[in-house]
Design an enzyme around this catalytic site. Sequence first.
Site, mmCIF file in Angstrom:
data_model
loop_
_atom_site.group_PDB
_atom_site.id
_atom_site.type_symbol
_atom_site.label_atom_id
_atom_site.label_comp_id
_atom_site.label_asym_id
_atom_site.label_seq_id
_atom_site.Cartn_x
_atom_site.Cartn_y
_atom_site.Cartn_z
ATOM 1 N N ILE A 53 69.469 54.683 -31.731
ATOM 2 C CA ILE A 53 69.671 54.624 -33.176
ATOM 3 C C ILE A 53 69.822 53.178 -33.616
ATOM 4 O O ILE A 53 69.630 52.866 -34.777
ATOM 5 C CB ILE A 53 70.905 55.448 -33.643
ATOM 6 N N ASP A 54 70.169 52.275 -32.688
ATOM 7 C CA ASP A 54 70.465 50.882 -33.057
ATOM 8 C C ASP A 54 69.220 50.064 -33.401
ATOM 9 O O ASP A 54 69.325 49.000 -34.001
ATOM 10 C CB ASP A 54 71.195 50.172 -31.908
ATOM 11 N N MET A 108 77.465 52.456 -36.993
ATOM 12 C CA MET A 108 77.317 51.989 -35.615
ATOM 13 C C MET A 108 76.492 50.695 -35.558
ATOM 14 O O MET A 108 75.775 50.372 -36.495
ATOM 15 C CB MET A 108 76.696 53.071 -34.749
ATOM 16 N N GLY A 109 76.571 50.025 -34.443
ATOM 17 C CA GLY A 109 75.866 48.751 -34.273
ATOM 18 C C GLY A 109 76.808 47.744 -33.641
ATOM 19 O O GLY A 109 77.594 47.104 -34.325
ATOM 20 N N ARG A 110 76.778 47.703 -32.318
ATOM 21 C CA ARG A 110 77.689 46.811 -31.587
ATOM 22 C C ARG A 110 77.243 45.368 -31.663
ATOM 23 O O ARG A 110 78.020 44.470 -31.925
ATOM 24 C CB ARG A 110 77.710 47.208 -30.102
ATOM 25 N N GLU A 112 80.020 48.287 -36.799
ATOM 26 C CA GLU A 112 81.228 48.317 -35.949
ATOM 27 C C GLU A 112 81.455 47.009 -35.192
ATOM 28 O O GLU A 112 82.584 46.644 -34.867
ATOM 29 C CB GLU A 112 81.156 49.488 -34.963
ATOM 30 N N ARG A 164 89.612 51.951 -49.050
ATOM 31 C CA ARG A 164 89.674 53.017 -48.036
ATOM 32 C C ARG A 164 88.418 52.977 -47.179
ATOM 33 O O ARG A 164 87.379 52.501 -47.613
ATOM 34 C CB ARG A 164 89.796 54.383 -48.722
HETATM 35 O O1 F6P Z 1 73.708 52.626 -28.485
HETATM 36 C C1 F6P Z 1 73.898 53.695 -29.320
HETATM 37 C C2 F6P Z 1 75.310 53.756 -29.830
HETATM 38 O O2 F6P Z 1 75.422 54.851 -30.702
HETATM 39 C C3 F6P Z 1 75.847 52.491 -30.496
HETATM 40 O O3 F6P Z 1 75.467 52.331 -31.834
HETATM 41 C C4 F6P Z 1 77.318 52.672 -30.346
HETATM 42 O O4 F6P Z 1 77.977 51.430 -30.362
HETATM 43 C C5 F6P Z 1 77.440 53.313 -29.001
HETATM 44 O O5 F6P Z 1 76.217 53.974 -28.756
HETATM 45 C C6 F6P Z 1 78.575 54.286 -28.900
HETATM 46 O O6 F6P Z 1 78.590 54.811 -27.614
HETATM 47 P P1 F6P Z 1 79.491 56.027 -27.132
HETATM 48 O O7 F6P Z 1 78.972 57.254 -27.787
HETATM 49 O O8 F6P Z 1 79.284 56.067 -25.653
HETATM 50 O O9 F6P Z 1 80.877 55.720 -27.554
#
Ligand code: F6P
Length: 341
Positions: A126-127, A169-171, A221, A265
Amino acid sequence: MRIGVLTGGGDCPGLNAVIRAVVRKGVSVYGHEFVGFRDGWRGPLEGDTMPLDIQAVRGILPRGGTILGSSRTNPMKIEGGVDRIKDNLASGGVDALIAIGGEDTLGVARQLSDRGVRVVGVPKTIDNDLAGTDYTFGFDTAVNIAMEAIDRLHTTAESHHRALICEVMGRHAGWIALHAGMAGGANVILIPEKPFDIDKVCEYVESRFRTRYSPIIVVAEGAHPIEGQMAVQTGELDAFGHVRLGGIGEVLAKEIEKRTGKEARTTVLGHIQRGGTPTAFDRVLATRFGLQAIDAVHDGAFGTMVALRGTEIVRVGLDEATAELKTVPVSRYEEAEVFFG
Ligand code: F6P
């Protein structure tokens, strides 16, 4: 040929569409046989398989998740892992593998390919942060889920004159935040690639309130402020060494409230972005990847990954695909910045 299929890493919508396309074309056009490996690299590591014939893939095109299961098992971190995989492939009569995954799963595929395992990769995440492909399937679905959430947040934010923060999401890469934020008309988008200035964020918030609209802040994130790491981390690492993130949205809300006096919030979308049925775009992309992956196996193009370039599906080396992450370029962020505040 007898071909093994596995899905590794975080799941995403469209995995089943790939599996279906691989099996449908592989059986009906090439006459190959398939075996499913359960839970990513754990499957070949432990010889855990399931039947994968046309019957097994009937009706799975629109289904989220993966019928094969997934895991973040890293065989490279396990003593003798590569040999165990090779032995299990040999004893199961498996001639080649199709590995569907992101940077971690495909990184393992590359290392196994270097050690003689016949493997073709299919990019998923998804990233959308895999180099070598313009898009990965799963991304469009995640962006649409986040966009719809942002649309909904706009109306409630305005009723209550609040700043609402949407954590996506998005590390390491801010693609979801960028696209969902642009599509949803966010007032500020914060991504890991560009450390943010909290003073500037608060200025945007205040200017938006002055126009009698309520600000929506979309934050990836992995985003963090200029002055230092604010994200609340559990400190836990997965098998690939990634820290579990989560919490930047909450930290940001507290900071905005403190600095602006406005109520702020946070909504954390989390795994909702990964679940459920894929969009039409992702179903088509996943299906095309699956069709091309089985062609690549049939042609003996091992050590490659199928990739989208423009509208064409091409083959790229697994080494090129896993060499570095595809992050958001400055110019793309600048396009979004025009709408901040
Ligand atoms: O790599 C896909 C992803 O959904 C990232 O966006 C997210 O940081 C990570 O996986 C979360 O992983 P998990 O489900 O193992 O906590």
